[in-house]
Design a protein around this motif. Structure first.
Motif, short mmCIF file in Angstrom:
data_model
loop_
_atom_site.label_atom_id
_atom_site.label_comp_id
_atom_site.label_asym_id
_atom_site.label_seq_id
_atom_site.Cartn_x
_atom_site.Cartn_y
_atom_site.Cartn_z
N ALA A 107 101.64 14.72 21.92
CA ALA A 107 101.81 13.98 20.68
C ALA A 107 101.72 14.89 19.47
CB ALA A 107 100.76 12.87 20.60
N ALA A 108 100.76 15.79 19.48
CA ALA A 108 100.60 16.71 18.35
C ALA A 108 101.79 17.65 18.25
CB ALA A 108 99.31 17.50 18.51
N ARG A 109 102.26 18.13 19.38
CA ARG A 109 103.42 19.04 19.36
C ARG A 109 104.67 18.31 18.88
NH1 ARG A 109 101.40 20.05 24.56
NH2 ARG A 109 103.32 19.21 25.47
N ALA A 110 104.79 17.04 19.27
CA ALA A 110 105.95 16.26 18.83
C ALA A 110 105.94 16.07 17.32
CB ALA A 110 105.95 14.91 19.54
N SER A 111 104.78 15.80 16.77
CA SER A 111 104.68 15.63 15.31
C SER A 111 105.10 16.89 14.58
CB SER A 111 103.24 15.25 14.93
OG SER A 111 102.88 14.01 15.50
N LYS A 112 104.77 18.06 15.14
CA LYS A 112 105.10 19.33 14.49
C LYS A 112 106.60 19.55 14.38
CE LYS A 112 102.87 23.09 15.23
NZ LYS A 112 102.19 24.25 15.86
#
Length: 273
Positions: free
Chosen positions: A171-176
């Motif tokens: 999820a965090a990588r997707a937001s980036k």
């Protein structure tokens, strides 16, 4: 003296040694409609091919008849579903650690079409879903960007996990990278919902080591095809309960696949949304 290393089947995502394919294959087990050349239909389960004959099971009875009796589309479908031979392949001792390739061997290695590997992975995932009457997943380029970035990161920074060294999950990588697909959580708060599978297979199927007087005089490498790499990845994911659950999650609608090749390794990430 020759030593044959079969690395393609055994160097898999969780370092378990396989001497063949998992019994629970991705190939369809569910009931489906089959048509013959005259347009007649039968609800049956595909049980395999025996030469030029097809085996279908209906109500506990297995029927064997010429493959040519099926419609052209179902003949092609049956041939694509036929599992690989289950006879174990010879495995060298400690085969979970395949021999590394030299720089010279890598220079003459065939290029890997990563886009083709990704396409094959999507195909086999959707075959597994359709076999269980689940809707196929749509390939999504934005989600694939998340997956490709993670596969490359694992190769470059030398880790193999869902959470990277910076503590970032899917999820965090997707937001980036700007993926903002949101879904309501159980607590009523919006959240990013991305399931993830990671995997790793060998770039080659086997290395034949030829020795003379105790010295290695040459190595003969049998390279993996893109289709075989994808097939092995999906087989191992389907044999892993958590990864299988992601593939067969009826709530998911989109899939992004990312492949990255690093020396003799093929890193893979799937993200589901």
């Amino acid at each position: 003296m020759r030593l044959l290393w079969h690395a393609g089947l055994v160097y898999l995502c969780f370092q378990v040694i396989f001497s063949g394919f998992a019994d629970d294959k991705i190939f369809p087990e569910a009931m489906r409609t089959w048509k013959d050349v005259d347009g007649r239909e039968i609800q049956a389960v595909f049980k395999g091919l025996d030469g030029d004959r097809v085996k279908l099971e209906k109500d506990g009875q297995v029927y064997i008849f010429p493959l040519s009796r099926l419609s052209a589309a179902d003949q092609s479908y049956a041939r694509n579903l036929e599992p690989p031979p289950s006879k174990p392949l010879p495995i060298a001792p400690d085969a979970s650690k395949p021999p590394p390739l030299s720089d010279i061997e890598l220079r003459v290695a065939p290029d890997v079409n990563v886009a083709l590997v990704e396409q094959h992975v999507v195909f086999w995932v959707n075959e597994a879903r359709k076999a269980r009457n689940l809707n196929p997943l749509d390939s999504n380029d934005r989600i694939a960007l998340v997956a490709r970035s993670h596969s490359m990161d694992m190769a470059v920074r030398g880790f193999f996990a869902h959470v990277n060294p910076d503590g970032e999950d899917a999820a965090a990588r997707a937001s980036k990278v700007g993926f903002t697909g949101l879904s309501g959580g159980a607590d009523g708060q919006p959240r990013l919902v991305l399931a993830e599978n990671v995997g790793k297979v060998g770039r080659y199927a086997s290395i034949q080591v030829v020795r003379r007087d105790g010295k290695v005089i040459r190595r003969r490498i049998r390279w993996q095809t893109e289709a075989k790499m994808a097939e092995q990845l999906v087989l191992i994911w389907m044999a892993t309960p958590a990864f299988r659950a992601n593939i067969l999650d009826s709530s998911k609608a989109y899939l992004g696949v990312g492949i990255h090749v690093h020396r003799e390794h093929v890193f893979a990430t799937q993200n589901f949304f």
